[in-house]
Design an enzyme around this catalytic site. Structure first.
Site, PDB file in Angstrom:
ATOM      1  N   LYS A  96      -1.951  -0.694   7.449  1.00  0.00           N
ATOM      2  CA  LYS A  96      -1.437   0.419   6.626  1.00  0.00           C
ATOM      3  C   LYS A  96      -2.431   0.739   5.515  1.00  0.00           C
ATOM      4  O   LYS A  96      -2.795   1.895   5.302  1.00  0.00           O
ATOM      5  CB  LYS A  96      -0.097   0.022   6.013  1.00  0.00           C
ATOM      6  CG  LYS A  96       0.384   0.935   4.885  1.00  0.00           C
ATOM      7  CD  LYS A  96       1.740   0.568   4.346  1.00  0.00           C
ATOM      8  CE  LYS A  96       1.721  -0.452   3.270  1.00  0.00           C
ATOM      9  NZ  LYS A  96       1.344   0.055   1.948  1.00  0.00           N
ATOM     10  N   ASN A  97      -2.908  -0.290   4.809  1.00  0.00           N
ATOM     11  CA  ASN A  97      -3.726  -0.051   3.620  1.00  0.00           C
ATOM     12  C   ASN A  97      -5.176   0.288   3.924  1.00  0.00           C
ATOM     13  O   ASN A  97      -5.944   0.611   3.015  1.00  0.00           O
ATOM     14  CB  ASN A  97      -3.627  -1.239   2.661  1.00  0.00           C
ATOM     15  CG  ASN A  97      -2.237  -1.324   2.047  1.00  0.00           C
ATOM     16  OD1 ASN A  97      -1.439  -0.382   2.180  1.00  0.00           O
ATOM     17  ND2 ASN A  97      -1.925  -2.434   1.437  1.00  0.00           N
ATOM     18  N   CYS A 130       6.347   1.624 -10.034  1.00  0.00           N
ATOM     19  CA  CYS A 130       7.234   1.302  -8.911  1.00  0.00           C
ATOM     20  C   CYS A 130       7.877  -0.047  -9.245  1.00  0.00           C
ATOM     21  O   CYS A 130       7.671  -0.587 -10.333  1.00  0.00           O
ATOM     22  CB  CYS A 130       6.458   1.245  -7.598  1.00  0.00           C
ATOM     23  SG  CYS A 130       5.483  -0.237  -7.430  1.00  0.00           S
ATOM     24  N   ARG A 140       1.634   0.160 -12.456  1.00  0.00           N
ATOM     25  CA  ARG A 140       0.665   0.755 -11.521  1.00  0.00           C
ATOM     26  C   ARG A 140      -0.105   1.919 -12.160  1.00  0.00           C
ATOM     27  O   ARG A 140      -0.076   3.051 -11.692  1.00  0.00           O
ATOM     28  CB  ARG A 140       1.359   1.215 -10.239  1.00  0.00           C
ATOM     29  CG  ARG A 140       2.334   0.248  -9.599  1.00  0.00           C
ATOM     30  CD  ARG A 140       1.711  -0.939  -8.936  1.00  0.00           C
ATOM     31  NE  ARG A 140       0.903  -0.647  -7.777  1.00  0.00           N
ATOM     32  CZ  ARG A 140       1.371  -0.561  -6.530  1.00  0.00           C
ATOM     33  NH1 ARG A 140       2.659  -0.676  -6.314  1.00  0.00           N
ATOM     34  NH2 ARG A 140       0.559  -0.309  -5.519  1.00  0.00           N
ATOM     35  N   ASP A 189       0.087  -9.475  -1.677  1.00  0.00           N
ATOM     36  CA  ASP A 189       1.027  -8.933  -0.688  1.00  0.00           C
ATOM     37  C   ASP A 189       1.603 -10.010   0.224  1.00  0.00           C
ATOM     38  O   ASP A 189       2.467  -9.718   1.050  1.00  0.00           O
ATOM     39  CB  ASP A 189       0.341  -7.863   0.175  1.00  0.00           C
ATOM     40  CG  ASP A 189       0.022  -6.631  -0.634  1.00  0.00           C
ATOM     41  OD1 ASP A 189      -0.739  -5.780  -0.150  1.00  0.00           O
ATOM     42  OD2 ASP A 189       0.518  -6.522  -1.764  1.00  0.00           O
ATOM     43  N   ARG A 238       8.325   1.137   5.644  1.00  0.00           N
ATOM     44  CA  ARG A 238       7.110   1.736   5.085  1.00  0.00           C
ATOM     45  C   ARG A 238       5.874   0.994   5.580  1.00  0.00           C
ATOM     46  O   ARG A 238       4.811   1.576   5.728  1.00  0.00           O
ATOM     47  CB  ARG A 238       7.161   1.669   3.555  1.00  0.00           C
ATOM     48  CG  ARG A 238       8.224   2.528   2.929  1.00  0.00           C
ATOM     49  CD  ARG A 238       8.032   2.597   1.435  1.00  0.00           C
ATOM     50  NE  ARG A 238       6.635   2.895   1.146  1.00  0.00           N
ATOM     51  CZ  ARG A 238       6.091   2.771  -0.063  1.00  0.00           C
ATOM     52  NH1 ARG A 238       6.816   2.351  -1.071  1.00  0.00           N
ATOM     53  NH2 ARG A 238       4.830   3.062  -0.264  1.00  0.00           N
TER      54      ARG A 238
HETATM   55  C1  EPZ Z   1      -3.276  -1.696  -3.326  1.00  0.00           C
HETATM   56  O1  EPZ Z   1      -2.500  -1.109  -4.346  1.00  0.00           O
HETATM   57  C2  EPZ Z   1      -2.340  -1.878  -2.147  1.00  0.00           C
HETATM   58  N1  EPZ Z   1      -1.858  -0.566  -1.708  1.00  0.00           N
HETATM   59  C3  EPZ Z   1      -1.174  -2.776  -2.550  1.00  0.00           C
HETATM   60  O2  EPZ Z   1      -0.371  -2.986  -1.394  1.00  0.00           O
HETATM   61  C4  EPZ Z   1      -1.731  -4.122  -3.009  1.00  0.00           C
HETATM   62  O3  EPZ Z   1      -0.673  -4.935  -3.438  1.00  0.00           O
HETATM   63  C5  EPZ Z   1      -2.724  -3.888  -4.167  1.00  0.00           C
HETATM   64  O4  EPZ Z   1      -3.765  -2.982  -3.738  1.00  0.00           O
HETATM   65  C6  EPZ Z   1      -3.390  -5.162  -4.631  1.00  0.00           C
HETATM   66  O5  EPZ Z   1      -4.040  -5.776  -3.547  1.00  0.00           O
HETATM   67  C7  EPZ Z   1      -2.693   0.209  -0.982  1.00  0.00           C
HETATM   68  O6  EPZ Z   1      -3.826  -0.137  -0.687  1.00  0.00           O
HETATM   69  C8  EPZ Z   1      -2.136   1.535  -0.540  1.00  0.00           C
HETATM   70  P1  EPZ Z   1      -4.618  -2.020  -7.517  1.00  0.00           P
HETATM   71  P2  EPZ Z   1      -3.234  -0.482  -5.650  1.00  0.00           P
HETATM   72  O7  EPZ Z   1      -5.056  -0.721  -8.078  1.00  0.00           O
HETATM   73  O8  EPZ Z   1      -4.570   0.036  -5.288  1.00  0.00           O
HETATM   74  C9  EPZ Z   1      -4.275  -2.570 -12.154  1.00  0.00           C
HETATM   75  C10 EPZ Z   1       1.597  -3.085  -0.150  1.00  0.00           C
HETATM   76  O9  EPZ Z   1       2.546  -3.863  -0.209  1.00  0.00           O
HETATM   77  N2  EPZ Z   1      -4.823  -1.202 -12.282  1.00  0.00           N
HETATM   78  O10 EPZ Z   1      -5.604  -2.840  -6.755  1.00  0.00           O
HETATM   79  O11 EPZ Z   1      -2.283   0.451  -6.303  1.00  0.00           O
HETATM   80  C11 EPZ Z   1      -2.880  -2.584 -11.560  1.00  0.00           C
HETATM   81  O12 EPZ Z   1      -1.913  -2.387 -12.564  1.00  0.00           O
HETATM   82  C12 EPZ Z   1       0.982  -2.537  -1.422  1.00  0.00           C
HETATM   83  O13 EPZ Z   1       1.033  -2.700   0.911  1.00  0.00           O
HETATM   84  C13 EPZ Z   1      -5.080  -0.689 -13.553  1.00  0.00           C
HETATM   85  O14 EPZ Z   1      -4.846  -1.350 -14.570  1.00  0.00           O
HETATM   86  O15 EPZ Z   1      -3.394  -1.766  -6.542  1.00  0.00           O
HETATM   87  C14 EPZ Z   1      -2.795  -3.954 -10.963  1.00  0.00           C
HETATM   88  O16 EPZ Z   1      -2.424  -4.874 -11.966  1.00  0.00           O
HETATM   89  C15 EPZ Z   1       1.765  -2.983  -2.633  1.00  0.00           C
HETATM   90  N3  EPZ Z   1      -5.596   0.563 -13.661  1.00  0.00           N
HETATM   91  C16 EPZ Z   1      -4.237  -4.255 -10.542  1.00  0.00           C
HETATM   92  O17 EPZ Z   1      -5.065  -3.304 -11.199  1.00  0.00           O
HETATM   93  C17 EPZ Z   1      -5.875   1.334 -12.566  1.00  0.00           C
HETATM   94  O18 EPZ Z   1      -6.364   2.477 -12.735  1.00  0.00           O
HETATM   95  C18 EPZ Z   1      -4.485  -4.113  -9.051  1.00  0.00           C
HETATM   96  O19 EPZ Z   1      -3.943  -2.874  -8.666  1.00  0.00           O
HETATM   97  C19 EPZ Z   1      -5.611   0.799 -11.288  1.00  0.00           C
HETATM   98  C20 EPZ Z   1      -5.084  -0.466 -11.166  1.00  0.00           C
END
Ligand code: EPZ
Length: 416
Positions: A22-23, A116, A121, A304, A396
């Protein structure tokens, strides 16, 4: 709303096929916007999130066709630069259109994804990078507006590795004027898969999988012909299920190189794991050892997989400390697992799991994608019947999960 009923106590045996990730599929399908012609993608999983991203791409003006696991997207039709609230709210990864729209249409208006269940996020790092590439960024009325005549290469540092932040800026950089260096980027296999897809379209992205990505902008990209990599989280979920039920399961069509942290922990738990090409055979242990885990950006233990592993620790023999370092609120599954008899105490970003619990079935509520998976896993070993409600969360990210589990011998059925 559908619910899934699980009767506990069955041992899982046999083979299970892993679908496309998915990701990886989400950013790669969005990257079709960067080409002025039809891109073809194979091994695309049949998930609700994929339907959501196809709806969004169609709204942007591109033609999308789906035949089975093959999706064709013709970027030539791209005409609308706005991703509206009612589409973005269904899936936060919609923010991934921000980079490509700014790159190809010189402007984008995307509804802010908002938080969420698992955390706030934020997307500040996405916006910081785009601004450094010359985009004018405005936030108003719940939308982010970005505009730039032509994005230019920049040196961008990420305070924290962000998966979709890295992916958004990769897609902004491939058509920018000059060289973009992204530092402290996410190293997930899904990021590498996107870089491979972009390079197959003629982009010049080097360093994917390391902390530094260097992208030299080009004038245009040709359409892609790409097959989506296997889903390491779906594979990990079935590996944990086999260990949990002391079963003997072979995970087929996966990529063991993406499962190193998960397999290492399962071996420490006492499972016997044999790797053979793109198949992983796991035989669950008679005695499940308690093991500590700490979620980290890839190649660390994946966040995850945290909820799924917590179920395994709740029936292990001893004490386990689970530290969640990525998201600030990713223990929502704990209250539901406690209803099934798990002994888990949360303090800050750590959960202490006292094993040897005998789980007993009960009605429970899914709250987010991976929490739903953990409730299904708990139902596999809970004594009696577990009823998981609001399984739309599950749909999802898992394709036909109840069919796959019943194919392995689980007593599981969906009530529509
Ligand atoms: C991706 O989400 C995945 N989703 C998530 O999978 C996964 O849990 C996550 O990466 C971490 O591995 C997709 O790829 C579609 P991040 P993402 O930006 O990109 C902080 C699932 O179950 N952050 O890597 O949204 C954030 O708050 C989903 O399939 C900022 O501070 O996650 C978090 O603490 C759930 N500022 C950390 O970085 C930003 O601008 C990692 O988040 C962006 C992120």
């Amino acid at each position: 709303m559908d619910k899934i009923i699980v009767e506990g106590g069955r041992l899982l045996t046999g083979d299970v096929h892993i679908g496309g990730a998915k990701n990886a599929a989400l950013p790669i399908l969005v990257s079709a916007l960067l080409a002025d012609g039809p891109s073809t993608y194979d091994n695309v999983p049949g998930l609700q999130d994929i339907i959501s991203v196809v709806n969004l791409l169609t709204h942007l003006g591109v033609e999308v066709r789906r035949e089975g696991n093959r999706v064709t997207i013709d970027g030539a039709g791209l005409s609308n630069h706005e991703a509206p609230y009612d589409l973005v709210r269904k899936m936060r990864a919609s923010i991934l259109v921000l980079g490509p729209l700014t790159a190809r249409l010189k402007k984008a208006r995307v509804s802010l994804p908002g938080g969420c269940a698992i955390g706030a996020r934020p997307i500040n790092l996405h916006l910081k990078g785009l601004a450094q590439m010359g985009a004018k960024i405005d936030l108003q009325h719940g939308y982010v507006e970005a505009s730039a005549d032509r994005l230019r290469g920049a040196e961008i540092y990420f305070d924290t590795p962000t998966v979709t932040g890295t992916e958004n800026l990769m897609m902004a950089a491939v058509l920018a004027d000059g060289v973009t260096v992204l530092r402290n980027v996410a190293r997930e296999p899904e990021v590498v898969a996107l870089a491979d897809a972009l390079n197959s379209m003629g982009s010049q992205a080097a360093g994917a999988g390391t902390s530094v990505l260097t992208i030299t902008g080009v004038e245009a990209l040709r359409p892609a012909q790409v097959s989506i990599i296997p889903d390491r989280i779906e594979a990990g979920t079935f590996l944990v299920a086999a260990a949990l039920t002391r079963g003997d399961v072979t995970i087929c069509d996966c990529d063991p190189a993406h499962l190193v942290a998960t397999i290492d922990k399962l071996r420490m738990v006492g499972a016997d794991v044999q790797i053979n090409g793109n198949r992983v055979r796991i035989q669950g242990p008679d005695r499940i050892n308690s093991v500590d885990i700490k979620t980290q950006p890839y190649p660390g233990f994946p966040t995850d997989m945290q909820a799924q592993f917590m179920v395994l620790m709740s029936v292990a023999c001893g004490l386990s400390v689970i530290s969640e370092t990525i998201f600030e609120n990713r223990f929502i599954h704990v209250s539901e697992l406690r209803r099934l008899g798990a002994d888990v105490r949360v303090s800050g970003n750590a959960a202490v799991v006292r094993g040897c619990a005998k789980l007993s079935g009960a009605p429970v509520m899914a709250t987010d994608l991976r929490a739903s998976a953990s409730l299904i896993l708990a139902g596999l070993v809970a004594e009696g019947t577990t009823e998981v409600n609001r399984v739309y969360h599950l749909d999802r990210g898992y394709e036909a999960i109840e069919e796959k589990f019943s194919g392995l011998g689980a007593a599981i059925r969906r009530i529509r």
